[in-house]
Scaffold this motif. Sequence first.
Motif, PDB file in Angstrom:
ATOM      1  N   GLY A 155      -5.017   1.731   1.977  1.00  0.00           N
ATOM      2  CA  GLY A 155      -3.849   1.572   2.691  1.00  0.00           C
ATOM      3  C   GLY A 155      -4.320   2.511   4.072  1.00  0.00           C
ATOM      4  O   GLY A 155      -5.036   2.163   4.727  1.00  0.00           O
ATOM      5  N   ASP A 156      -3.186   3.239   4.351  1.00  0.00           N
ATOM      6  CA  ASP A 156      -3.180   4.336   5.431  1.00  0.00           C
ATOM      7  C   ASP A 156      -3.900   5.706   4.987  1.00  0.00           C
ATOM      8  O   ASP A 156      -3.892   6.595   5.700  1.00  0.00           O
ATOM      9  CB  ASP A 156      -1.703   4.503   5.866  1.00  0.00           C
ATOM     10  CG  ASP A 156      -1.314   3.511   6.825  1.00  0.00           C
ATOM     11  OD1 ASP A 156      -2.147   2.404   6.836  1.00  0.00           O
ATOM     12  OD2 ASP A 156      -0.205   3.337   7.390  1.00  0.00           O
ATOM     13  N   SER A 157      -4.443   5.821   3.936  1.00  0.00           N
ATOM     14  CA  SER A 157      -5.026   7.105   3.522  1.00  0.00           C
ATOM     15  C   SER A 157      -6.378   7.080   3.774  1.00  0.00           C
ATOM     16  O   SER A 157      -6.813   8.251   3.985  1.00  0.00           O
ATOM     17  CB  SER A 157      -4.694   7.282   2.060  1.00  0.00           C
ATOM     18  OG  SER A 157      -3.512   7.218   1.549  1.00  0.00           O
ATOM     19  N   SER A 174       0.997  -1.339  -0.002  1.00  0.00           N
ATOM     20  CA  SER A 174      -0.088   0.065   0.085  1.00  0.00           C
ATOM     21  C   SER A 174       0.913   1.228   0.028  1.00  0.00           C
ATOM     22  O   SER A 174       0.484   2.146  -0.513  1.00  0.00           O
ATOM     23  CB  SER A 174      -1.096   0.011   1.291  1.00  0.00           C
ATOM     24  OG  SER A 174      -0.089  -0.096   2.385  1.00  0.00           O
ATOM     25  N   HIS A 175       2.082   1.429   0.583  1.00  0.00           N
ATOM     26  CA  HIS A 175       2.982   2.401   0.549  1.00  0.00           C
ATOM     27  C   HIS A 175       4.245   1.726   1.484  1.00  0.00           C
ATOM     28  O   HIS A 175       4.330   0.465   1.871  1.00  0.00           O
ATOM     29  CB  HIS A 175       2.492   3.504   1.459  1.00  0.00           C
ATOM     30  CG  HIS A 175       1.935   3.590   2.849  1.00  0.00           C
ATOM     31  ND1 HIS A 175       0.900   2.588   3.180  1.00  0.00           N
ATOM     32  CD2 HIS A 175       2.504   4.133   3.879  1.00  0.00           C
ATOM     33  CE1 HIS A 175       0.708   2.511   4.362  1.00  0.00           C
ATOM     34  NE2 HIS A 175       1.634   3.387   4.888  1.00  0.00           N
ATOM     35  N   SER A 176       5.278   2.620   1.718  1.00  0.00           N
ATOM     36  CA  SER A 176       6.522   2.207   2.239  1.00  0.00           C
ATOM     37  C   SER A 176       6.677   2.118   3.570  1.00  0.00           C
ATOM     38  O   SER A 176       7.932   1.977   4.171  1.00  0.00           O
ATOM     39  CB  SER A 176       7.519   2.738   1.598  1.00  0.00           C
ATOM     40  OG  SER A 176       7.769   4.341   1.854  1.00  0.00           O
ATOM     41  N   HIS A 177       5.922   2.499   4.424  1.00  0.00           N
ATOM     42  CA  HIS A 177       6.273   2.446   5.928  1.00  0.00           C
ATOM     43  C   HIS A 177       6.548   1.036   6.311  1.00  0.00           C
ATOM     44  O   HIS A 177       5.975   0.063   5.919  1.00  0.00           O
ATOM     45  CB  HIS A 177       4.923   3.333   6.451  1.00  0.00           C
ATOM     46  CG  HIS A 177       5.028   4.550   6.226  1.00  0.00           C
ATOM     47  ND1 HIS A 177       3.616   5.609   6.544  1.00  0.00           N
ATOM     48  CD2 HIS A 177       5.751   5.598   5.646  1.00  0.00           C
ATOM     49  CE1 HIS A 177       3.871   6.552   5.933  1.00  0.00           C
ATOM     50  NE2 HIS A 177       5.082   6.819   5.721  1.00  0.00           N
ATOM     51  N   GLY A 178       7.104   1.099   7.712  1.00  0.00           N
ATOM     52  CA  GLY A 178       7.640   0.104   8.067  1.00  0.00           C
ATOM     53  C   GLY A 178       6.597  -1.196   8.531  1.00  0.00           C
ATOM     54  O   GLY A 178       6.906  -2.256   8.698  1.00  0.00           O
ATOM     55  N   ASP A 179       5.469  -0.652   8.964  1.00  0.00           N
ATOM     56  CA  ASP A 179       4.396  -1.369   9.636  1.00  0.00           C
ATOM     57  C   ASP A 179       3.845  -2.190   8.477  1.00  0.00           C
ATOM     58  O   ASP A 179       2.600  -2.857   8.741  1.00  0.00           O
ATOM     59  CB  ASP A 179       3.390  -0.641  10.576  1.00  0.00           C
ATOM     60  CG  ASP A 179       3.003   0.625   9.803  1.00  0.00           C
ATOM     61  OD1 ASP A 179       3.400   1.476   9.176  1.00  0.00           O
ATOM     62  OD2 ASP A 179       1.843   0.896  10.078  1.00  0.00           O
ATOM     63  N   HIS A 180       4.138  -1.828   7.160  1.00  0.00           N
ATOM     64  CA  HIS A 180       3.406  -2.488   6.020  1.00  0.00           C
ATOM     65  C   HIS A 180       4.616  -3.408   5.113  1.00  0.00           C
ATOM     66  O   HIS A 180       4.079  -4.142   4.191  1.00  0.00           O
ATOM     67  CB  HIS A 180       2.717  -1.562   4.973  1.00  0.00           C
ATOM     68  CG  HIS A 180       1.843  -0.822   6.036  1.00  0.00           C
ATOM     69  ND1 HIS A 180       0.395  -1.086   5.923  1.00  0.00           N
ATOM     70  CD2 HIS A 180       1.866   0.285   6.637  1.00  0.00           C
ATOM     71  CE1 HIS A 180      -0.265  -0.095   6.601  1.00  0.00           C
ATOM     72  NE2 HIS A 180       0.654   0.548   7.142  1.00  0.00           N
ATOM     73  N   ILE A 181       5.825  -3.335   5.407  1.00  0.00           N
ATOM     74  CA  ILE A 181       6.744  -4.022   4.618  1.00  0.00           C
ATOM     75  C   ILE A 181       7.689  -4.952   5.529  1.00  0.00           C
ATOM     76  O   ILE A 181       8.643  -5.354   4.945  1.00  0.00           O
ATOM     77  CB  ILE A 181       7.696  -2.984   4.022  1.00  0.00           C
ATOM     78  CG1 ILE A 181       8.488  -2.155   4.807  1.00  0.00           C
ATOM     79  CG2 ILE A 181       6.825  -1.908   2.977  1.00  0.00           C
ATOM     80  CD1 ILE A 181       9.521  -1.390   4.372  1.00  0.00           C
ATOM     81  N   GLY A 213       0.660  11.212  -0.355  1.00  0.00           N
ATOM     82  CA  GLY A 213       0.142  12.508   0.659  1.00  0.00           C
ATOM     83  C   GLY A 213       0.596  11.734   2.124  1.00  0.00           C
ATOM     84  O   GLY A 213       1.213  12.460   2.966  1.00  0.00           O
ATOM     85  N   HIS A 214       0.092  10.520   2.547  1.00  0.00           N
ATOM     86  CA  HIS A 214       0.440   9.891   3.658  1.00  0.00           C
ATOM     87  C   HIS A 214       2.032   9.475   3.536  1.00  0.00           C
ATOM     88  O   HIS A 214       2.656   9.459   4.196  1.00  0.00           O
ATOM     89  CB  HIS A 214      -0.546   8.763   3.971  1.00  0.00           C
ATOM     90  CG  HIS A 214      -0.194   7.735   5.119  1.00  0.00           C
ATOM     91  ND1 HIS A 214      -0.042   8.027   6.450  1.00  0.00           N
ATOM     92  CD2 HIS A 214       0.603   6.743   4.873  1.00  0.00           C
ATOM     93  CE1 HIS A 214       0.333   7.179   7.216  1.00  0.00           C
ATOM     94  NE2 HIS A 214       0.830   6.298   6.304  1.00  0.00           N
ATOM     95  N   ASP A 215       2.081   9.028   2.231  1.00  0.00           N
ATOM     96  CA  ASP A 215       3.477   8.603   1.833  1.00  0.00           C
ATOM     97  C   ASP A 215       3.856   8.997   0.313  1.00  0.00           C
ATOM     98  O   ASP A 215       2.824   8.982  -0.333  1.00  0.00           O
ATOM     99  CB  ASP A 215       3.713   7.021   2.144  1.00  0.00           C
ATOM    100  CG  ASP A 215       5.134   6.482   1.649  1.00  0.00           C
ATOM    101  OD1 ASP A 215       6.063   7.324   1.890  1.00  0.00           O
ATOM    102  OD2 ASP A 215       5.084   5.340   1.437  1.00  0.00           O
TER     103      ASP A 215
HETATM  104 ZN   LIG Z   1       1.710   4.530   6.842  1.00  0.00          ZN
END
Ligand SMILES: [Zn+2]
Length: 334
Positions: free
Chosen positions: A206-208, A124-131, A187-189
């Motif tokens: 994702g987180d958006s 969904s994006h590159s943040h640590g809690d998703h990868i 925007g979030h990432d």
């Molecule tokens: Zn995030």
Amino acid sequence: MKTLAPALLALALSTSLHAQFAQPDGGTVRPGKLPLTWSTGGPKCMEMPEWQVHEYNPDLFILRQSGCTDYEKPFVYLFFGKDRALLYDTGSRKGNLAPTLQHVVHQWMTRNQRTSMPVVVTHSHSHGDHIAGDADIQALKDAAMPIAFIAPTVDAVKTLYNIANWPEQTGSIDLGGRVLDAIPIPGHDTASIALYDRQTGVLLTGDSVYPGRIYIRDFDAFTKSTTRLVEFTKDKPVAHILGCHIEETRTPFLDYPVGTIYQPDEHALELSRGTLLEMQAALATLNGTPKRVAYRDFSLWPSGPAFRAQDGSQNTFKQTQQFQLDHMWDQTKP
Ligand SMILES: [Zn+2]
Ligand SMILES: [Zn+2]
């Protein structure tokens, strides 16, 4: 007058393309079921698996990481087409997704009498809690499910979905009789991307967009992305908007503090396009000035260095985690 005919036809088509149906009969989307509640974290962590696996329908799985492993307890999604599967995110710290992913894919193959199923691993994006599960999944040596790993970068995502002009253009991927549209939503990432499944009408955001604190790093980009999502969904049936976290409680305007592990009264995962419209209106009201505002099912939460000092979230996080760790085993203190 001849040239008017195509214009009139286009007008007629455009007015008839709203996502409305003559009868409330399920529309054109393949149905699926969501649970009434999800496992969160605890109260007895020894009883909880690392992942809750939910079969939305036989070809779409929603996996939720236990809060006992990490308070972020994200959701990840697994779609199956005829030719390949697509995984959207690999989980947060201590998630250990790889064996659960293998289990689900192998069970699917058995049911469908298949001997192999390639899996595209995307995010969904590159943040640590998703990868956080990326390395383990890349290291899988399972000939029956070869992994095509896509890095969570704008360039890699553009190539996968064939998006020439980021973020204005949308792209898509065909899993074999199942097309997912990809909508860039930075925007979030910077690398945030939404997926729309034409088969089920599910929109992953994702987180958006999710029931919780919508952390906005780039306010201008986020506002434009929200408008693009509204435009994209204007003429399509949206069965559910599904994000990657739940932080709201079932009480309107009230969230669980950051760091919460056990959420016995959490908000439903699913949102509707109405929430998206509310978010678009909320952003318009702010008129370009980022500000924290709570709505019924989510709150806008501008973040980044300029906001971190004032929001006190680090202290809240520490206090909440300590409280939870003291209580998550559901033991009565002597
Ligand atoms: Zn995030
Ligand atoms: Zn997240």
